[in-house]
Design an enzyme around this catalytic site. Structure first.
Site, PDB file in Angstrom:
ATOM      1  N   THR A 169       0.829  -1.209   0.000  1.00  0.00           N
ATOM      2  CA  THR A 169       0.000   0.000   0.000  1.00  0.00           C
ATOM      3  C   THR A 169       0.861   1.257   0.000  1.00  0.00           C
ATOM      4  OG1 THR A 169      -1.792  -1.124   1.127  1.00  0.00           O
ATOM      5  CG2 THR A 169      -1.745   1.253   1.355  1.00  0.00           C
ATOM      6  N   THR A 213       1.554  -4.293   4.337  1.00  0.00           N
ATOM      7  CA  THR A 213       1.326  -4.649   5.748  1.00  0.00           C
ATOM      8  C   THR A 213       0.792  -6.066   5.921  1.00  0.00           C
ATOM      9  OG1 THR A 213      -0.918  -3.744   5.608  1.00  0.00           O
ATOM     10  CG2 THR A 213       0.800  -2.273   6.455  1.00  0.00           C
ATOM     11  N   ASP A 214       0.132  -6.606   4.871  1.00  0.00           N
ATOM     12  CA  ASP A 214      -0.635  -7.840   5.059  1.00  0.00           C
ATOM     13  C   ASP A 214       0.216  -9.047   5.443  1.00  0.00           C
ATOM     14  OD1 ASP A 214      -2.949  -6.466   4.624  1.00  0.00           O
ATOM     15  OD2 ASP A 214      -3.204  -7.098   2.544  1.00  0.00           O
ATOM     16  N   SER A 272       1.280  -7.475  -1.017  1.00  0.00           N
ATOM     17  CA  SER A 272       1.933  -8.528  -0.212  1.00  0.00           C
ATOM     18  C   SER A 272       1.007  -9.690   0.133  1.00  0.00           C
ATOM     19  CB  SER A 272       2.562  -7.951   1.050  1.00  0.00           C
ATOM     20  OG  SER A 272       1.613  -7.759   2.074  1.00  0.00           O
TER      21      SER A 272
HETATM   22  N1  ASP Z   1      -3.260  -3.776   2.156  1.00  0.00           N
HETATM   23  C1  ASP Z   1      -1.889  -4.056   2.078  1.00  0.00           C
HETATM   24  C2  ASP Z   1      -1.003  -3.038   2.743  1.00  0.00           C
HETATM   25  O1  ASP Z   1      -1.463  -2.461   3.684  1.00  0.00           O
HETATM   26  C3  ASP Z   1      -1.418  -4.389   0.746  1.00  0.00           C
HETATM   27  C4  ASP Z   1      -0.224  -5.245   0.899  1.00  0.00           C
HETATM   28  O2  ASP Z   1      -0.061  -5.890   1.931  1.00  0.00           O
HETATM   29  O3  ASP Z   1       0.605  -5.234  -0.015  1.00  0.00           O
HETATM   30  O4  ASP Z   1       0.117  -2.799   2.394  1.00  0.00           O
END
Ligand code: ASP
Length: 325
Positions: A18, A97-98, A64
């Site tokens: 993100t 973050t995922d 991710s």
């Molecule tokens: N929603 C995710 C983030 O917060 C997308 C990811 O993990 O790439 O980064």
């Protein structure tokens, strides 16, 4: 000759997420596409980084949630190679973050670096009205440049989390991570670190699990370890189906991590199937599905426990262990 404390060059590796996301509207913090903006452009959004000696590399550009072995291999290879450069003080990785907690766990398990490897991220895309990525990246650089910093950590929303403890606990807020009972290692305030706990013990020795590293880099797939949940009304049919089916990519089932209720307890019907799996040579480990705490070991427990690892980290730990077998 440059020693590690004098080294001040940082490496920034981009993997997407993100933090590199783009939305069509600046007020859209959820309907964006992750992994769009180049890591060099993310660095350019933080004016203070203009004075840092940085090497910037785009290792991947993914959401991710779609993490795969090939991206992990590319990342581990680049991190290990940069850590060996004497002039490099530390490494910053931009990541979604995922699955950041899984990547952090993998890097810490395989590399146990004596230099800091700092993963950072964002909950709002780079195009947001008020993006959180630039501040997180700036804080991550402050951590990576700190002379005492070592090991793999996650920096987000001004907090520094250890790789073994951190979990994503919230799907939306800009401070989505928690380190459970241990709490965060410290925080970053106006570029200054305030530590609550020592840096993770043992990592300062800089021991590399070279054999483990080579096995991961040479693998065409990770041993197949599935994650199942114990919940009200569960039976053993999912486990029995897994035992019968061999994946074309990852081969036969080698391990199961069961996210047990409470102190790692498992529904009696699921336990019967898990015992059948053990008889067929499948390694079974129980973690707790509780967000905090760990399974407290006790005599007579029917399954080995994950030694405090969360279900997703226990899954990765078991896959790495089975890679050795
Ligand atoms: N929603 C995710 C983030 O917060 C997308 C990811 O993990 O790439 O980064």
């Amino acid at each position: 000759m440059v020693n590690e404390n004098q080294a001040r060059r940082l490496v920034v590796l981009g993997t997407g997420g993100t933090i590199a996301g783009r939305a069509t509207q600046p007020n859209d913090n959820v309907g964006y596409v992750a992994g769009q903006v180049a890591v060099s452009d993310l660095v350019a959004m933080v004016p203070a980084l203009a004075t840092c000696a940085l090497d910037i590399e785009q290792v991947a550009q993914i959401n991710s949630k779609d993490m795969v072995l090939g991206v992990w291999q590319a990342l581990v290879r680049r991190v290990a190679s940069h850590l060996d450069r004497r002039e490099v003080a530390g490494i910053v990785i931009t990541h979604g973050t995922d699955t950041i907690e899984e990547t952090a766990f993998l890097l810490q398990t395989l590399l146990k670096p004596s230099k800091p490897v700092v993963l950072t991220c964002a909950m709002r895309p780079a195009t947001a009205l008020v993006p959180d990525g630039p501040q997180n990246l700036s804080d991550a650089v402050a951590v990576a440049l700190h002379p005492q910093a070592c090991g793999v950590v996650v920096v987000c929303a001004g907090r520094i989390h250890g790789a073994l403890d951190v979990s994503k606990v919230h799907p939306y807020r800009t401070d989505p991570f928690d380190s459970g009972d241990t709490g965060a290692l410290g925080c970053v305030e106006e570029g200054q670190l305030r530590m609550f706990r020592p840096w993770p013990p043992g990592v300062s020795q800089g021991t590399h699990d070279d054999a483990g590293l080579q096995r991961l880099l040479g693998a065409s797939s990770l041993p197949r370890v599935e994650l199942v949940f114990s919940h009200a009304g569960v039976d053993g049919e999912l486990v029995r189906a897994l035992l019968e089916q061999s994946s074309s990519k990852a081969g036969p089932l080698r391990g199961i991590v069961v996210a047990g209720t409470g102190n790692g307890t498992v529904h009696e019907d699921l336990l019967v199937a898990l015992k059948e799996a053990q008889v067929r040579g499948v390694d079974v480990v129980v973690a707790s599905r509780c967000a905090q705490g760990r399974v407290v070991p006790h005599a007579g427990q029917p399954l080995p426990d994950s030694a405090g690892l969360s279900p997703v980290k226990a899954r990765l730990a078991l896959a790495l262990q089975l890679l050795e077998a």
